[in-house]
Design a protein around this motif. Structure first.
Motif, short mmCIF file in Angstrom:
data_model
loop_
_atom_site.label_atom_id
_atom_site.label_comp_id
_atom_site.label_asym_id
_atom_site.label_seq_id
_atom_site.Cartn_x
_atom_site.Cartn_y
_atom_site.Cartn_z
N UNK A 62 0.82 -1.21 0.00
CA UNK A 62 0.00 0.00 0.00
C UNK A 62 0.86 1.26 0.00
N UNK A 63 2.08 1.16 0.51
CA UNK A 63 2.98 2.30 0.51
C UNK A 63 3.28 2.76 -0.91
N UNK A 64 3.07 1.89 -1.88
CA UNK A 64 3.28 2.24 -3.28
C UNK A 64 2.43 3.41 -3.74
N UNK A 65 1.36 3.73 -3.04
CA UNK A 65 0.53 4.87 -3.45
C UNK A 65 1.31 6.18 -3.38
N UNK A 66 2.37 6.22 -2.57
CA UNK A 66 3.17 7.43 -2.46
C UNK A 66 4.10 7.61 -3.66
N UNK A 67 4.18 6.60 -4.53
CA UNK A 67 5.02 6.66 -5.72
C UNK A 67 4.20 6.94 -6.99
N UNK A 68 2.93 7.24 -6.81
CA UNK A 68 2.06 7.49 -7.95
C UNK A 68 2.52 8.71 -8.74
N UNK A 79 -3.73 13.65 1.84
CA UNK A 79 -4.79 12.75 1.37
C UNK A 79 -4.29 11.32 1.25
N UNK A 80 -3.08 11.16 0.70
CA UNK A 80 -2.51 9.82 0.59
C UNK A 80 -2.21 9.21 1.96
N UNK A 81 -1.79 10.04 2.91
CA UNK A 81 -1.56 9.56 4.28
C UNK A 81 -2.86 9.00 4.88
N UNK A 82 -3.95 9.73 4.70
CA UNK A 82 -5.25 9.29 5.22
C UNK A 82 -5.68 8.00 4.53
N UNK A 83 -5.50 7.94 3.20
CA UNK A 83 -5.86 6.74 2.45
C UNK A 83 -5.01 5.54 2.90
N UNK A 84 -3.73 5.76 3.06
CA UNK A 84 -2.82 4.69 3.51
C UNK A 84 -3.22 4.20 4.90
N UNK A 85 -3.48 5.13 5.80
CA UNK A 85 -3.92 4.79 7.16
C UNK A 85 -5.20 3.96 7.11
N UNK A 119 1.66 1.53 16.62
CA UNK A 119 2.56 0.88 15.67
C UNK A 119 2.65 1.71 14.39
N UNK A 120 1.52 2.23 13.92
CA UNK A 120 1.52 3.07 12.72
C UNK A 120 2.42 4.29 12.92
N UNK A 121 2.29 4.95 14.06
CA UNK A 121 3.11 6.12 14.33
C UNK A 121 4.60 5.77 14.45
N UNK A 122 4.90 4.64 15.07
CA UNK A 122 6.30 4.22 15.19
C UNK A 122 6.91 3.90 13.82
N UNK A 123 6.16 3.21 12.97
CA UNK A 123 6.68 2.90 11.64
C UNK A 123 6.84 4.18 10.84
N UNK A 124 5.87 5.09 10.94
CA UNK A 124 5.97 6.37 10.24
C UNK A 124 7.21 7.14 10.70
N UNK A 125 7.45 7.14 12.01
CA UNK A 125 8.63 7.81 12.55
C UNK A 125 9.91 7.15 12.04
N UNK A 126 9.94 5.82 12.01
CA UNK A 126 11.13 5.10 11.51
C UNK A 126 11.39 5.44 10.05
#
Length: 148
Positions: A62-68, A79-85, A119-126
């Motif tokens: 799903x992270x691939x949406x950031x490469x569109x 918007x992509x962050x909300x969609x990914x979440x 977990x989402x916030x930790x991965x985002x921070x990483x």
């Protein structure tokens, strides 16, 4: 989490996201069971392991949406962050319901959601720190090249 200038970077980043998600989920499972299970014993079945791997894989893909698109505006990125979440949250909830990771009652769902958000916030921070460190290395190389 911004779109990379080079789409060839996409696959390693997606695999990296998957690995971080899976690792953090297993760490949270261990900590949660240690502190909230009176016996402190940890049992994870093969279905649970596959469920975690599935969530990690969906997270990476799903992270691939950031490469569109290159050079996302702040609004597009948000918007992509909300969609990914939403994609990841739906995957976690569906997998959790399917594998009976939580009871179908409000308290259990809220605990699961809290763990998911953490977990989402930790991965985002990483990922942010990884990108920040990569940018720092590139800038140092560019400065060294200008000097030399």
């Amino acid at each position: 989490m911004n779109c990379s200038e080079n789409k060839s970077d996409m696959f390693p980043v997606m695999v990296n996201i998957c690995a971080r998600v899976v690792t953090l989920i297993f760490i949270f499972i261990a900590l949660f069971r240690k502190f909230f299970n009176p016996s402190g014993k940890l049992f994870i079945g093969i279905d649970d392991i596959w469920g975690v791997i599935f969530i990690g894989a969906v997270s990476g893909l799903a992270f691939g949406i950031f490469y569109i698109k290159k050079n996302l505006s702040a609004k597009e990125n948000a918007l992509l962050q909300v969609l990914y979440f939403a994609i990841i949250n739906a995957t976690v909830c569906a997998t959790g319901f399917y594998l009976n990771w939580f009871k179908k009652e409000l308290k259990s769902i809220l605990v699961m959601e809290a763990m998911f958000v953490l977990i989402y916030l930790l991965v985002t921070f990483c990922v942010y720190m990884f990108d920040f460190n990569e940018a720092k290395k590139i800038n140092e190389k560019l400065k060294a090249r200008k000097r030399g």
